[in-house]
Design an enzyme around this catalytic site. Structure first.
Site, PDB file in Angstrom:
ATOM      1  N   ILE A  13     -12.670 -10.112   6.487  1.00 18.18           N
ATOM      2  CA  ILE A  13     -12.150 -11.116   5.699  1.00 18.18           C
ATOM      3  C   ILE A  13     -13.116 -12.405   6.829  1.00 18.18           C
ATOM      4  N   THR A  35     -13.402  -2.767  16.706  1.00 14.99           N
ATOM      5  CA  THR A  35     -12.581  -1.844  16.785  1.00 14.99           C
ATOM      6  C   THR A  35     -12.889  -1.129  15.628  1.00 14.99           C
ATOM      7  N   GLU A  83      -5.034  -6.267  14.566  1.00  7.02           N
ATOM      8  CA  GLU A  83      -4.980  -5.355  13.933  1.00  7.02           C
ATOM      9  C   GLU A  83      -4.147  -5.196  12.263  1.00  7.02           C
ATOM     10  N   SER A  84      -4.924  -5.215  11.289  1.00  9.29           N
ATOM     11  CA  SER A  84      -4.528  -5.652   9.894  1.00  9.29           C
ATOM     12  C   SER A  84      -3.638  -4.392   8.712  1.00  9.29           C
ATOM     13  N   THR A 133      -1.191 -14.807   7.067  1.00  9.82           N
ATOM     14  CA  THR A 133       0.142 -13.761   6.256  1.00  9.82           C
ATOM     15  C   THR A 133       0.914 -13.897   5.763  1.00  9.82           C
ATOM     16  N   ASP A 134       0.843 -13.953   4.216  1.00  7.57           N
ATOM     17  CA  ASP A 134       1.997 -14.853   3.509  1.00  7.57           C
ATOM     18  C   ASP A 134       2.596 -13.472   3.614  1.00  7.57           C
ATOM     19  N   GLU A 135       2.785 -12.156   4.677  1.00  9.91           N
ATOM     20  CA  GLU A 135       4.032 -11.048   4.378  1.00  9.91           C
ATOM     21  C   GLU A 135       5.070 -11.194   5.768  1.00  9.91           C
ATOM     22  N   TYR A 158       3.880  -5.506  11.499  1.00 12.27           N
ATOM     23  CA  TYR A 158       2.674  -6.121  11.519  1.00 12.27           C
ATOM     24  C   TYR A 158       2.865  -7.069  11.234  1.00 12.27           C
ATOM     25  N   LYS A 162       2.602 -11.026  13.201  1.00 13.75           N
ATOM     26  CA  LYS A 162       1.894 -12.267  12.776  1.00 13.75           C
ATOM     27  C   LYS A 162       2.717 -13.109  12.948  1.00 13.75           C
ATOM     28  N   LEU A 198      -5.906  -0.732  -0.398  1.00 16.37           N
ATOM     29  CA  LEU A 198      -5.095  -0.571  -1.403  1.00 16.37           C
ATOM     30  C   LEU A 198      -6.446  -0.470  -2.634  1.00 16.37           C
ATOM     31  N   VAL A 214       0.041   6.090  -4.877  1.00 19.23           N
ATOM     32  CA  VAL A 214       0.524   5.327  -5.150  1.00 19.23           C
ATOM     33  C   VAL A 214       2.151   5.364  -4.829  1.00 19.23           C
ATOM     34  N   ASP A 288       7.403   6.521  -0.584  1.00 18.58           N
ATOM     35  CA  ASP A 288       7.326   4.996  -0.727  1.00 18.58           C
ATOM     36  C   ASP A 288       6.985   4.572   0.968  1.00 18.58           C
ATOM     37  N   PRO A 290       8.317   2.478   4.243  1.00 16.44           N
ATOM     38  CA  PRO A 290       9.380   2.204   4.467  1.00 16.44           C
ATOM     39  C   PRO A 290       9.030   1.268   4.132  1.00 16.44           C
TER      40      PRO A 290
HETATM   41  P1  NAD Z   1      -9.726  -6.189   9.460  1.00 20.58           P
HETATM   42  O1  NAD Z   1      -9.060  -5.281  10.566  1.00 20.58           O
HETATM   43  O2  NAD Z   1     -11.127  -6.167   8.814  1.00 20.58           O
HETATM   44  O3  NAD Z   1     -11.008  -6.878  10.420  1.00 20.58           O
HETATM   45  C1  NAD Z   1     -10.614  -7.798  11.973  1.00 20.58           C
HETATM   46  C2  NAD Z   1     -11.192  -7.984  13.150  1.00 20.58           C
HETATM   47  O4  NAD Z   1     -10.869  -8.354  14.341  1.00 20.58           O
HETATM   48  C3  NAD Z   1     -11.861  -6.196  13.417  1.00 20.58           C
HETATM   49  O5  NAD Z   1     -13.747  -6.688  13.017  1.00 20.58           O
HETATM   50  C4  NAD Z   1     -11.905  -6.004  14.763  1.00 20.58           C
HETATM   51  O6  NAD Z   1     -13.141  -5.210  15.310  1.00 20.58           O
HETATM   52  C5  NAD Z   1     -10.742  -7.291  15.101  1.00 20.58           C
HETATM   53  N1  NAD Z   1     -10.511  -6.917  16.145  1.00 20.58           N
HETATM   54  C6  NAD Z   1      -9.367  -6.301  16.051  1.00 20.58           C
HETATM   55  N2  NAD Z   1      -8.652  -6.316  17.666  1.00 20.58           N
HETATM   56  C7  NAD Z   1      -9.563  -6.704  18.388  1.00 20.58           C
HETATM   57  C8  NAD Z   1      -8.976  -7.376  19.397  1.00 20.58           C
HETATM   58  N3  NAD Z   1      -8.763  -7.064  20.089  1.00 20.58           N
HETATM   59  N4  NAD Z   1     -10.763  -7.817  20.377  1.00 20.58           N
HETATM   60  C9  NAD Z   1     -11.478  -8.821  19.073  1.00 20.58           C
HETATM   61  N5  NAD Z   1     -11.491  -8.296  18.529  1.00 20.58           N
HETATM   62  C10 NAD Z   1     -10.415  -7.788  17.237  1.00 20.58           C
HETATM   63  O7  NAD Z   1      -8.669  -7.331   9.142  1.00 20.58           O
HETATM   64  P2  NAD Z   1      -8.825  -8.881   7.662  1.00 20.58           P
HETATM   65  O8  NAD Z   1      -8.389  -8.031   6.232  1.00 20.58           O
HETATM   66  O9  NAD Z   1     -10.480  -8.795   8.006  1.00 20.58           O
HETATM   67  O10 NAD Z   1      -8.345  -9.457   8.592  1.00 20.58           O
HETATM   68  C11 NAD Z   1      -8.542 -10.016   9.233  1.00 20.58           C
HETATM   69  C12 NAD Z   1      -7.591 -11.970   9.387  1.00 20.58           C
HETATM   70  O11 NAD Z   1      -6.220 -12.078   8.311  1.00 20.58           O
HETATM   71  C13 NAD Z   1      -6.092 -10.852  10.543  1.00 20.58           C
HETATM   72  O12 NAD Z   1      -5.765 -11.765  11.037  1.00 20.58           O
HETATM   73  C14 NAD Z   1      -5.211 -10.579   9.067  1.00 20.58           C
HETATM   74  O13 NAD Z   1      -4.014 -10.211   9.739  1.00 20.58           O
HETATM   75  C15 NAD Z   1      -5.460 -11.343   8.503  1.00 20.58           C
HETATM   76  N6  NAD Z   1      -4.683 -11.550   6.533  1.00 20.58           N
HETATM   77  C16 NAD Z   1      -5.256 -10.623   6.254  1.00 20.58           C
HETATM   78  C17 NAD Z   1      -5.114 -10.359   4.457  1.00 20.58           C
HETATM   79  C18 NAD Z   1      -5.599  -9.191   3.561  1.00 20.58           C
HETATM   80  O14 NAD Z   1      -5.522  -8.895   2.387  1.00 20.58           O
HETATM   81  N7  NAD Z   1      -6.695  -8.524   4.270  1.00 20.58           N
HETATM   82  C19 NAD Z   1      -4.017 -11.298   4.555  1.00 20.58           C
HETATM   83  C20 NAD Z   1      -4.063 -12.476   4.543  1.00 20.58           C
HETATM   84  C21 NAD Z   1      -4.474 -12.519   6.220  1.00 20.58           C
HETATM   85  O1  TDX Z   2      -2.695   4.218  -0.990  1.00 18.21           O
HETATM   86  C1  TDX Z   2      -1.740   3.291  -0.810  1.00 18.21           C
HETATM   87  N1  TDX Z   2      -1.036   2.925  -1.805  1.00 18.21           N
HETATM   88  C2  TDX Z   2      -0.412   1.955  -1.869  1.00 18.21           C
HETATM   89  O2  TDX Z   2       0.542   2.360  -2.798  1.00 18.21           O
HETATM   90  C3  TDX Z   2      -1.992   1.386  -0.197  1.00 18.21           C
HETATM   91  C4  TDX Z   2      -3.092   1.589   1.523  1.00 18.21           C
HETATM   92  C5  TDX Z   2      -1.089   0.703  -0.420  1.00 18.21           C
HETATM   93  N2  TDX Z   2      -0.028   0.819  -1.574  1.00 18.21           N
HETATM   94  C6  TDX Z   2       0.283  -0.218  -2.026  1.00 18.21           C
HETATM   95  C7  TDX Z   2       1.335  -0.792  -0.484  1.00 18.21           C
HETATM   96  C8  TDX Z   2       1.204  -2.405  -0.483  1.00 18.21           C
HETATM   97  O3  TDX Z   2       2.557  -3.200  -1.657  1.00 18.21           O
HETATM   98  O4  TDX Z   2      -0.279  -0.990  -2.433  1.00 18.21           O
HETATM   99  C9  TDX Z   2      -0.470  -2.837  -1.461  1.00 18.21           C
HETATM  100  C10 TDX Z   2      -0.986  -2.553  -0.928  1.00 18.21           C
HETATM  101  O5  TDX Z   2      -1.302  -2.021  -0.201  1.00 18.21           O
HETATM  102  P1  TDX Z   2      -2.371  -2.543   1.631  1.00 18.21           P
HETATM  103  O6  TDX Z   2      -3.570  -2.747   1.084  1.00 18.21           O
HETATM  104  O7  TDX Z   2      -2.372  -1.904   2.449  1.00 18.21           O
HETATM  105  O8  TDX Z   2      -2.247  -3.948   1.978  1.00 18.21           O
HETATM  106  P2  TDX Z   2      -0.658  -5.065   2.335  1.00 18.21           P
HETATM  107  O9  TDX Z   2       0.468  -3.721   2.864  1.00 18.21           O
HETATM  108  O10 TDX Z   2       0.205  -5.428   0.975  1.00 18.21           O
HETATM  109  O11 TDX Z   2      -1.153  -5.549   3.710  1.00 18.21           O
HETATM  110  C11 TDX Z   2      -2.464  -6.838   3.243  1.00 18.21           C
HETATM  111  O12 TDX Z   2      -2.152  -8.302   2.659  1.00 18.21           O
HETATM  112  C12 TDX Z   2      -1.669  -8.945   3.331  1.00 18.21           C
HETATM  113  C13 TDX Z   2      -3.241  -6.723   4.383  1.00 18.21           C
HETATM  114  O13 TDX Z   2      -3.128  -5.440   4.939  1.00 18.21           O
HETATM  115  C14 TDX Z   2      -2.437  -7.505   5.234  1.00 18.21           C
HETATM  116  O14 TDX Z   2      -3.490  -7.419   6.224  1.00 18.21           O
HETATM  117  C15 TDX Z   2      -2.651  -8.585   4.742  1.00 18.21           C
HETATM  118  O15 TDX Z   2      -1.853 -10.055   5.109  1.00 18.21           O
END
Ligand code: NAD
Ligand code: TDX
Length: 354
Positions: A13, A35, A83-84, A133-135, A158, A162, A198, A214, A288, A290
Site C-alpha cells: 500500500i 523486510t 507486519e501485515s 485496519t478494520d480488523e 495482528y 494494530k 489471498l 481455501v 480453518d 484459528p
Molecule cells: P506490506 O507488508 O506489504 O508492507 C509493509 C512495509 O513495511 C514493507 O515495505 C516493510 O519492509 C515495511 N516495514 C516492516 N517493518 C518495518 C520496520 N520495522 N521499519 C521500517 N519499515 C518496516 O503491508 P501493506 O499491506 O502494504 O500494509 C501497509 C499498512 O496498511 C499496514 O500498516 C497495514 O496494517 C495497513 N493495512 C493493510 C491492509 C491490507 O489489506 N493489506 C488493510 C488495512 C490496513
Molecule cells: O491461502 C489463503 N486462504 C484463505 O482462505 C489465504 C492467504 C487467506 N484465506 C482467507 C483468510 C481471510 O478470510 O482469505 C481472507 C483474506 O486473507 P488475507 O489476504 O490473509 O487477508 P486478511 O487476513 O483478511 O487481512 C488483510 O486485510 C486487512 C491484510 O492482510 C491486513 O493487513 C489488513 O489489515
C-alpha cells in the site's frame, strides 16, 4: 509543496500511496527497513525522480527517524510500516508487537520531539497519520457494518497489535497535542501485493496447477477496496482530516472468500486457460485459520461526507480483472519479491514459462 515522510514506502500500500501522492504534486521521503515484505522493485520506476528520496532504515530507530524529519523538513507523516499478515502473526506474534507497537511508539516519540521544534505556522499544518485496519473492530455477524464509533475488539495477534498502536496514536494526540489522525481500512487488493495474501497467492497457485487452499468452507466475508482508492483516501485524510479524528475506508464490495477465488478462476480461464479443465477444479478446502473473523464490512459515509472520498473502482470484478492482468504481466517482479528469506511460499516459476 509539502514533503510527506512515508513509512513502509516499499510495501504494497505504501508504494501505491507514493505514486498517488507524487502525482498530486507532493515531495516524498520513503522510509523502509526492506523486510521480507518490502522491495525496492516496488519503487523502482521512481529512481531519478527529484521529488522522491528513499531512506533504508527501521522505525524502531527513533533517532534516525527524528533526524530524517529534520533533514527533509517534513510536513506530514503517513505511517504504513507494519507486519501485515494475519497468518504470520499466529505463528510468530513477537515481530508484530515489536514493529507495530514498539515501532509506532518509537516514531511517535520522534515526531513529538520534532513537532516541538516547529514554528507555530508549521505546527498548525503538521500531521501524523497512522494507517490502520478494520480488523481492530473484531468480527461482524451476518448484518451491520463497522464505522468510526464501533468499539475495538481485536481477535488476532495482528489486529491486537494494530489496535494497540492506534491507542498509542490517540494518546499522543490527547496527552501531548501531536496532531494525529487514524484511518481504518478494509481488505486491499491491486498491483504489488505480496503473494502471501489471498488474491496474489491464489493467482500463483493456480498458474502452477497447484491446489487453491481455501480456509474452512470459504464462507468468511471481506470488503475489498482497490489499493489506489485506499491511497487516495489516505491522502485526503492527511490533507483534509481533523487532528484527533479517525476515518474508515471500505470498498462497498463484500464477497465470501469462495466468491473471490471463483471470480479469479473465471478470469484466469479467460486470459490464461488450462490445457485441460477449469481452474475452479483446483479449489481445496483446508483447515480453518484459528480465530478466523467471520465478516468485515465498512460504512465509510463519514469519509465521503467530511473528506470528499469517492471510490473510482466501483465494481470489484473490474478491479480484479485489471489486477489479474497486472500479475500476469509482472512475472519478473513476482520472482524477485518472493526470492527473499521469510517469504511464506516458494513458487516454481519454470512451470509458468518465466
Ligand atoms: P506490506 O507488508 O506489504 O508492507 C509493509 C512495509 O513495511 C514493507 O515495505 C516493510 O519492509 C515495511 N516495514 C516492516 N517493518 C518495518 C520496520 N520495522 N521499519 C521500517 N519499515 C518496516 O503491508 P501493506 O499491506 O502494504 O500494509 C501497509 C499498512 O496498511 C499496514 O500498516 C497495514 O496494517 C495497513 N493495512 C493493510 C491492509 C491490507 O489489506 N493489506 C488493510 C488495512 C490496513
Ligand atoms: O491461502 C489463503 N486462504 C484463505 O482462505 C489465504 C492467504 C487467506 N484465506 C482467507 C483468510 C481471510 O478470510 O482469505 C481472507 C483474506 O486473507 P488475507 O489476504 O490473509 O487477508 P486478511 O487476513 O483478511 O487481512 C488483510 O486485510 C486487512 C491484510 O492482510 C491486513 O493487513 C489488513 O489489515
Amino acid at each position: 509543496m509539502k514533503t510527506i515522510l512515508v513509512t513502509g514506502a516499499a510495501g504494497f500500500i505504501g508504494s501505491n500511496f507514493v505514486e498517488v501522492a507524487l502525482a498530486a504534486g507532493f515531495k516524498i521521503v520513503g522510509y523502509d527497513a526492506l523486510t521480507y515484505a518490502g522491495h525496492l522493485e516496488n519503487i523502482e520506476e521512481l529512481r531519478g525522480n527529484p521529488a522522491f528520496s528513499f531512506v533504508h532504515a527501521n522505525i524502531l530507530d527513533t533517532q534516525k527517524f527524528e533526524s530524517v524529519l529534520h533533514e527533509y523538513s517534513v510536513g506530514l507523516v503517513a505511517h504504513f510500516a507494519a507486519e501485515s499478515h494475519v497468518d504470520k502473526s499466529i505463528t510468530g506474534p513477537g515481530a508484530f508487537i515489536e514493529t507495530n507497537v514498539n515501532g509506532t511508539f518509537s516514531i511517535l516519540n520522534a515526531a513529538r520531539s520534532y513537532f516541538e521544534t516547529l514554528e507555530p505556522a508549521a505546527k498548525k499544518e503538521f500531521r501524523f497519520l497512522h494507517v490502520s485496519t478494520d480488523e481492530v473492530f473484531g468480527t461482524l455477524g451476518a448484518s451491520g457494518k463497522f464505522s468510526e464509533t464501533t468499539p475495538y475488539a481485536p481477535n488476532s495477534p495482528y489486529s491486537a497489535s494494530k489496535a494497540a498502536s492506534d491507542l498509542l496514536v490517540r494518546a499522543w494526540f490527547h496527552t501531548y497535542g501531536l496532531p494525529t489522525i487514524i484511518t481504518n481500512c478494509s481488505n486491499n487488493y491491486g498491483p504489488k501485493q505480496f503473494p502471501e495474501k489471498l488474491i496474489p497467492h491464489m493467482i500463483f497457485c493456480a498458474l502452477q496447477g497447484k491446489s487453491l487452499p481455501v480456509y474452512g468452507k470459504g464462507e468468511n466475508i471481506r470488503d475489498w477496496i482497490h489499493v489506489k482508492d485506499h491511497a487516495r483516501g489516505v491522502l485526503l485524510a492527511l490533507t483534509r482530516g481533523i487532528p484527533g479524528e479517525t476515518y474508515c475506508f471500505g470498498g462497498n464490495s463484500e464477497r465470501t472468500n469462495l466468491e473471490v477465488v471463483k471470480a479469479l478462476c473465471v478470469e484466469l480461464d479467460s486470459v490464461r486457460p488450462m490445457k485441460v479443465g477449469r481452474f475452479e477444479s483446483l479449489i481445496k478446502f483446508v483447515a480453518d485459520r484459528p480465530g478466523h473473523d467471520f465478516r468485515y464490512a465498512i460504512d465509510d459515509s463519514k469519509a465521503q461526507r467530511e473528506l470528499g472520498f469517492v471510490r473510482k473502482y466501483s465494481r470489484f470484478e473490474d478491479g480484479l480483472r485489471e489486477t489479474v492482468r497486472w500479475y500476469l504481466e509482472h512475472f519478473e517482479w513476482s520472482k524477485k519479491v518472493t526470492a527473499k528469506d521469510g517469504a511464506k511460499t516458494t513458487y516454481d516459476w519454470s512451470l509458468l514459462g518465466g
